[in-house]
Design an enzyme around this catalytic site. Structure first.
Site, mmCIF file in Angstrom:
data_model
loop_
_atom_site.group_PDB
_atom_site.id
_atom_site.type_symbol
_atom_site.label_atom_id
_atom_site.label_comp_id
_atom_site.label_asym_id
_atom_site.label_seq_id
_atom_site.Cartn_x
_atom_site.Cartn_y
_atom_site.Cartn_z
ATOM 1 N N HIS A 99 0.879 -1.170 0.000
ATOM 2 C CA HIS A 99 0.000 0.000 0.000
ATOM 3 C C HIS A 99 0.918 1.222 0.000
ATOM 4 O O HIS A 99 2.020 1.165 0.570
ATOM 5 C CB HIS A 99 -0.831 0.124 1.275
ATOM 6 C CG HIS A 99 -1.701 -1.038 1.604
ATOM 7 N ND1 HIS A 99 -1.237 -2.165 2.225
ATOM 8 C CD2 HIS A 99 -3.033 -1.219 1.442
ATOM 9 C CE1 HIS A 99 -2.252 -3.003 2.426
ATOM 10 N NE2 HIS A 99 -3.345 -2.461 1.949
ATOM 11 N N ASP A 102 2.405 2.075 3.340
ATOM 12 C CA ASP A 102 3.389 1.142 3.922
ATOM 13 C C ASP A 102 4.811 1.607 3.645
ATOM 14 O O ASP A 102 5.714 1.359 4.437
ATOM 15 C CB ASP A 102 3.285 -0.265 3.305
ATOM 16 C CG ASP A 102 1.902 -0.852 3.346
ATOM 17 O OD1 ASP A 102 1.131 -0.472 4.240
ATOM 18 O OD2 ASP A 102 1.596 -1.705 2.477
ATOM 19 N N GLU A 230 -10.795 -6.914 -4.464
ATOM 20 C CA GLU A 230 -10.597 -7.943 -3.431
ATOM 21 C C GLU A 230 -11.826 -8.013 -2.524
ATOM 22 O O GLU A 230 -12.045 -7.131 -1.695
ATOM 23 C CB GLU A 230 -9.336 -7.599 -2.624
ATOM 24 C CG GLU A 230 -9.013 -8.635 -1.575
ATOM 25 C CD GLU A 230 -7.708 -8.326 -0.844
ATOM 26 O OE1 GLU A 230 -6.770 -7.772 -1.472
ATOM 27 O OE2 GLU A 230 -7.629 -8.636 0.349
ATOM 28 N N GLU A 266 -9.038 -13.911 -1.214
ATOM 29 C CA GLU A 266 -8.244 -14.141 -0.002
ATOM 30 C C GLU A 266 -8.876 -15.235 0.856
ATOM 31 O O GLU A 266 -10.087 -15.220 1.092
ATOM 32 C CB GLU A 266 -8.150 -12.826 0.773
ATOM 33 C CG GLU A 266 -7.451 -12.965 2.110
ATOM 34 C CD GLU A 266 -6.986 -11.631 2.683
ATOM 35 O OE1 GLU A 266 -6.627 -10.717 1.909
ATOM 36 O OE2 GLU A 266 -6.971 -11.528 3.913
ATOM 37 N N HIS A 269 -10.818 -14.007 3.922
ATOM 38 C CA HIS A 269 -12.037 -13.277 3.539
ATOM 39 C C HIS A 269 -13.136 -14.256 3.138
ATOM 40 O O HIS A 269 -14.314 -14.029 3.405
ATOM 41 C CB HIS A 269 -11.755 -12.315 2.384
ATOM 42 C CG HIS A 269 -10.821 -11.200 2.746
ATOM 43 N ND1 HIS A 269 -10.440 -10.222 1.850
ATOM 44 C CD2 HIS A 269 -10.186 -10.906 3.905
ATOM 45 C CE1 HIS A 269 -9.618 -9.373 2.447
ATOM 46 N NE2 HIS A 269 -9.442 -9.771 3.693
ATOM 47 N N ASP A 294 -4.758 -13.697 -2.336
ATOM 48 C CA ASP A 294 -4.098 -13.303 -1.092
ATOM 49 C C ASP A 294 -4.115 -14.529 -0.196
ATOM 50 O O ASP A 294 -5.183 -14.985 0.235
ATOM 51 C CB ASP A 294 -4.819 -12.134 -0.418
ATOM 52 C CG ASP A 294 -4.239 -10.792 -0.845
ATOM 53 O OD1 ASP A 294 -3.435 -10.774 -1.793
ATOM 54 O OD2 ASP A 294 -4.593 -9.772 -0.223
ATOM 55 N N ASP A 305 -10.439 -11.504 10.979
ATOM 56 C CA ASP A 305 -9.424 -11.626 9.933
ATOM 57 C C ASP A 305 -8.041 -11.808 10.558
ATOM 58 O O ASP A 305 -7.299 -10.841 10.704
ATOM 59 C CB ASP A 305 -9.498 -10.350 9.070
ATOM 60 C CG ASP A 305 -8.923 -10.552 7.692
ATOM 61 O OD1 ASP A 305 -8.650 -11.694 7.313
ATOM 62 O OD2 ASP A 305 -8.757 -9.536 6.985
ATOM 63 N N ASP A 307 -5.456 -13.598 9.452
ATOM 64 C CA ASP A 307 -4.348 -13.547 8.478
ATOM 65 C C ASP A 307 -3.144 -14.408 8.854
ATOM 66 O O ASP A 307 -1.992 -13.956 8.765
ATOM 67 C CB ASP A 307 -3.861 -12.096 8.290
ATOM 68 C CG ASP A 307 -4.848 -11.239 7.527
ATOM 69 O OD1 ASP A 307 -5.823 -11.776 6.977
ATOM 70 O OD2 ASP A 307 -4.629 -10.007 7.470
ATOM 71 N N ASP A 337 -0.636 -12.389 2.183
ATOM 72 C CA ASP A 337 -1.277 -11.386 3.030
ATOM 73 C C ASP A 337 -1.438 -12.049 4.402
ATOM 74 O O ASP A 337 -2.534 -12.312 4.876
ATOM 75 C CB ASP A 337 -2.636 -10.977 2.420
ATOM 76 C CG ASP A 337 -3.210 -9.750 3.096
ATOM 77 O OD1 ASP A 337 -2.631 -9.325 4.107
ATOM 78 O OD2 ASP A 337 -4.238 -9.227 2.624
HETATM 79 C C1 XUL Z 1 -7.526 -6.552 4.447
HETATM 80 C C2 XUL Z 1 -6.722 -7.000 3.305
HETATM 81 C C3 XUL Z 1 -5.834 -5.961 2.708
HETATM 82 C C4 XUL Z 1 -5.794 -6.002 1.229
HETATM 83 C C5 XUL Z 1 -5.047 -4.861 0.604
HETATM 84 O O1 XUL Z 1 -8.297 -7.551 5.022
HETATM 85 O O2 XUL Z 1 -6.756 -8.130 2.908
HETATM 86 O O3 XUL Z 1 -4.574 -6.100 3.261
HETATM 87 O O4 XUL Z 1 -5.221 -7.184 0.767
HETATM 88 O O5 XUL Z 1 -5.525 -3.635 0.994
HETATM 89 CO CO CO Z 2 -5.791 -9.097 1.339
#
Ligand code: XUL
Ligand code: CO
Length: 435
Positions: A99, A102, A230, A266, A269, A294, A305, A307, A337
């Site tokens: 991003h 970042d 996304e 993702e 998600h 992702d 989430d 991750d 991610d």
């Molecule tokens: C948030 C997410 C983000 C996107 C990019 O849940 O997945 O990191 O991948 O903005």
């Molecule tokens: Co993501």
């Protein structure tokens, strides 16, 4: 400066190795179904989880020990670039994602932010030329700053909308400068907190207008980039407009944007939406909209989430099967991610997390290739749907019948024997394919 002095470039050593800084399954040059693992998997490291995250959570401050903090935010940002490319080299990963916020400090004004981005992307470009690493995608963070509390392209405030547009304009210029292969929109706060105060129609129309302007600007830049949306159903908003693959594709079709976008799907998600990862991939693949991935794993006991780095071989085997059936994922890739647990505090854990994820995907690829070679699913499916291959079934599929004709047919064929699916047996066989 060297940021990971105790780490050599990670190599494949095979499943038996006891070296934790080695790949046990990811063998970049190994050929699977005619392509190397490197070509199939197109791994990317995410800048935010790797370089900027500090291990803080809503209940406590950062825990990670990092050696790239400098005297000023700009110095830290520059150190991070150096450290990041060292990590990519040592992990043998070809791609990365970030991003805007970042990589560079936002400073006190939009102008200062854009200038900082110029300085840092010059440095990133130098590093890319030096190492051959590539930008899988970049994106604009339009959700963290307090101005985006009501969203960006779906904000109720036109000034916020314009600010977000400035970020995306810059993001596309950066994408062109760094030869980005994709450009992502994750609708951070594009959704609503409450319907009570939400103009649902205006917000969706505005979001579509925003995407259209982005497509137009990429054309103006003569930048041939794949746009990706996304999906995510909730968090941070109560309801996010890009709820899941099906909802997001319906949105793209409604606004005639379907030819300009694909989906970046993702794992976590998907589970938040009440779907499996392979469901989301299948839905998108079926419509030729599977763009990129992702990679992460959601802790199902928690329901937000989380991750995590992917480690579940069954999930990833089924995900990789969708990728193989899609004829690969390029120009997309597999972006981690994924973030370290708050308790994984060492620099070394950044390598261990990625190695775990890469090995899991390599195992998934090997298993999926075998499933494909053996026509495991094809055989189950063609048998299960065989009634549509001849007779009345063929007429239905070819559109050569009517309710009247079907009703007549049913009158003479109403003693129907529905065969068993034997699903338990197939699930047990599927376990044999897990590497
Ligand atoms: C948030 C997410 C983000 C996107 C990019 O849940 O997945 O990191 O991948 O903005
Ligand atoms: Co993501």
């Amino acid at each position: 400066m060297v940021y990971f002095p105790d780490v050599e470039k990670i190599k494949y050593e095979g499943p038996e190795t006891k070296n934790k800084l080695a790949f046990r399954y990811y063998n970049p040059d190994e050929v699977v179904l005619g392509k190397t693992m490197r070509e199939h998997l197109r791994f990317a490291v995410a800048y935010w989880h790797t370089m900027t995250a500090d291990g803080s959570d809503p209940f406590g401050e950062g825990t990670y020990r990092r050696n790239w903090h400098g005297e000023s935010p700009m110095e830290t940002a520059k150190n991070r670039v150096e450290a990041f490319f060292e990590l990519l080299e040592k992990l043998d990963v070809d791609y990365f994602c970030f991003h805007d916020v970042d990589i560079a400090p936002q400073g006190d004004s939009l102008e200062e932010f854009l200038n900082n981005l110029d300085v840092i992307t010059d440095l990133i470009k130098e590093k890319m030329d030096e190492t051959g690493k590539k930008l899988l995608w970049n994106t604009a963070n339009m959700f963290s700053h307090p101005r985006f509390v009501n969203g960006a392209a779906t904000s109720n405030n036109a000034d916020v909308y314009a600010y977000a547009a400035a970020q995306v304009k810059k993001g596309l210029e950066i994408s062109k400068k760094l030869n980005g292969e994709n450009y992502v929109f994750w609708g951070g706060r594009e959704g609503y907190e409450s319907l009570l105060n939400t103009d649902y129609a205006l917000e969706q129309d505005n979001m579509a207008r925003f995407f259209k302007m982005a497509v137009d600007y990429a054309e103006e830049l003569d930048h041939d980039v794949q746009f990706l949306l996304e999906p995510k159903p909730k968090e941070p908003m109560t309801h996010q407009y890009d709820y899941d693959a099906a909802t997001t594709m319906a949105f793209l079709h409604k606004y005639n944007l379907q030819d300009h976008f694909k989906l970046n799907l993702e794992g976590n998600h998907a589970t938040l939406a009440g779907h499996t990862f392979e469901h989301e991939l299948r839905v998108a693949r079926t419509e030729n909209m599977l763009g990129s991935m992702d990679a992460n794993h959601g802790e199902t006991m928690l329901g937000w989430d989380t991750d995590e780095f992917p480690y579940n071989v069954l999930d990833i085997t089924l995900a990789m099967y969708e990728v193989l059936e899609n004829d690969g994922i390029a120009p997309g890739g597999i972006n981690f991610d994924s973030k370290l647990r708050r308790t994984s505090t060492d620099m070394e854990d950044l390598l261990l997390g990625h190695i775990a994820g890469m090995d899991t995907f390599a195992r998934g690829l090997l298993g999926a290739a075998k499933l494909k070679e053996d026509k495991f699913f094809d055989n189950i499916i063609s048998e299960r749907y065989s009634s549509f291959e001849e007779g009345i079934g063929k007429d239905i599929v070819e559109g050569n019948t009517s309710l009247t004709e079907l009703a007549e047919y049913a009158m003479n064929n109403d003693d129907i024997k529905v065969p068993s699916n034997h699903l338990e047996y197939y699930k047990s066989l599927l376990n044999d394919y897990l590497v």
